[in-house]
Design a protein around this motif. Structure first.
Motif, PDB file in Angstrom:
ATOM      1  N   GLU A  23       0.833  -1.194   0.000  1.00  0.00           N
ATOM      2  CA  GLU A  23       0.000   0.000   0.000  1.00  0.00           C
ATOM      3  C   GLU A  23       0.877   1.257   0.000  1.00  0.00           C
ATOM      4  O   GLU A  23       1.816   1.365   0.774  1.00  0.00           O
ATOM      5  N   THR A  89      -3.525   0.198  -3.177  1.00  0.00           N
ATOM      6  CA  THR A  89      -4.085  -0.175  -1.888  1.00  0.00           C
ATOM      7  C   THR A  89      -4.824  -1.497  -2.037  1.00  0.00           C
ATOM      8  O   THR A  89      -5.449  -1.738  -3.072  1.00  0.00           O
ATOM      9  N   LEU A  95      -8.806   2.494   3.293  1.00  0.00           N
ATOM     10  CA  LEU A  95      -7.825   3.580   3.205  1.00  0.00           C
ATOM     11  C   LEU A  95      -8.526   4.931   3.181  1.00  0.00           C
ATOM     12  O   LEU A  95      -8.050   5.892   3.801  1.00  0.00           O
ATOM     13  N   LEU A 170      -0.031   6.882   6.496  1.00  0.00           N
ATOM     14  CA  LEU A 170      -0.832   6.160   5.504  1.00  0.00           C
ATOM     15  C   LEU A 170      -0.041   5.059   4.814  1.00  0.00           C
ATOM     16  O   LEU A 170      -0.542   3.952   4.607  1.00  0.00           O
TER      17      LEU A 170
END
Length: 252
Positions: A23, A89, A95, A170
């Motif tokens: 990701e 992702t 997400l 993230l």
């Protein structure tokens, strides 16, 4: 904000961003243009791309038969003419929730694109727009880091420290995990652009000869926005195409 183009039906390609990629790895890029036919002429001549019809009204750019980008018509003339980078992702809805929780926004909700995958558009806390791509039959780039293909994405932020914290949260494994080879950097807007420039992502394409590529950009009706400069990841020049979309040429 731009609407994302959607990859065409077809094979996944032979790139090194397979289904289930870490990701946060940049995995696709598209341009929203007023005139796709003009875009085909410009980028076909500049990078040697060929094109085929894609999902909806977009076209898929290929380099030696491998998918490297998409060109799509702007759905609204008021939208900016831009290149957008998409990050891989395994779960776009999850997400998207983390982006909201971290202070970002979701511009386009996660949307299935047949069996190809799931796409979304997001913005970070400073408003820089980027895409999410949950790969299905289309995992992303079929070629990268070679002349005429994606090589880097640079975020120009007003506050790089805030950007670093947001994206590290993230996309930690893609940026800092074991074996990570980041293709995504962060810098202050004022390092390259005027301080009043909005925060934004700049998609970089690899070129073999930067000077020759700059000459081709100008010959094809584009312009040099920022002359060549040395960055930690190579020699960079920022240009615009003949319709005003900014991107960078990267020579390593």
């Amino acid at each position: 904000m731009p609407q994302a183009s959607q990859p065409s039906r077809g094979e996944a390609g032979d790139g090194d961003v397979p289904e289930g990629a870490t990701e946060g790895v940049p995995c696709w890029a598209d341009a929203q243009l007023p005139d796709v036919e003009a875009g085909k002429r410009f980028y076909g001549e500049l990078f040697g791309w060929t094109f085929e019809e894609a999902y909806g009204s977009s076209v898929w750019a290929r380099l030696d038969g491998r998918p490297v980008a998409a060109l799509a018509p702007k759905r609204d003339g008021r939208m900016p003419t831009v290149w957008t980078v998409y990050f891989a992702t395994p779960d776009a809805p999850a997400l998207a929730g983390r982006i909201r929780a971290a202070g970002g926004q979701i511009v386009t909700l996660p949307t299935p694109v047949d069996a190809l995958g799931v796409m979304a558009l997001a913005a970070d806390p400073e408003g820089a727009v980027f895409g999410l791509w949950q790969g299905g039959t289309h995992p992303g780039f079929g070629a990268r880091r070679e002349p005429g293909s994606f090589a880097w994405a640079q975020l120009y932020a007003r506050d790089p420290a805030t950007a670093n914290a947001f994206y590290a949260n993230l996309f930690h494994d893609a940026l800092f995990g074991p074996g990570a080879v980041p293709e995504f950097g962060r810098a202050a807007v004022g390092d390259v652009f005027p301080a009043e420039m909005p925060p934004h992502f700049l998609v970089h394409f690899a070129v073999r000869d930067g000077a020759a590529a700059l000459g081709a950009v100008e010959r094809l009706g584009g312009r040099v926005q920022v002359p060549p400069f040395e960055a930690s990841y190579g020699q960079v020049a920022v240009v615009t195409d003949d319709q005003g979309a900014s991107f960078a040429l990267l020579q390593r």
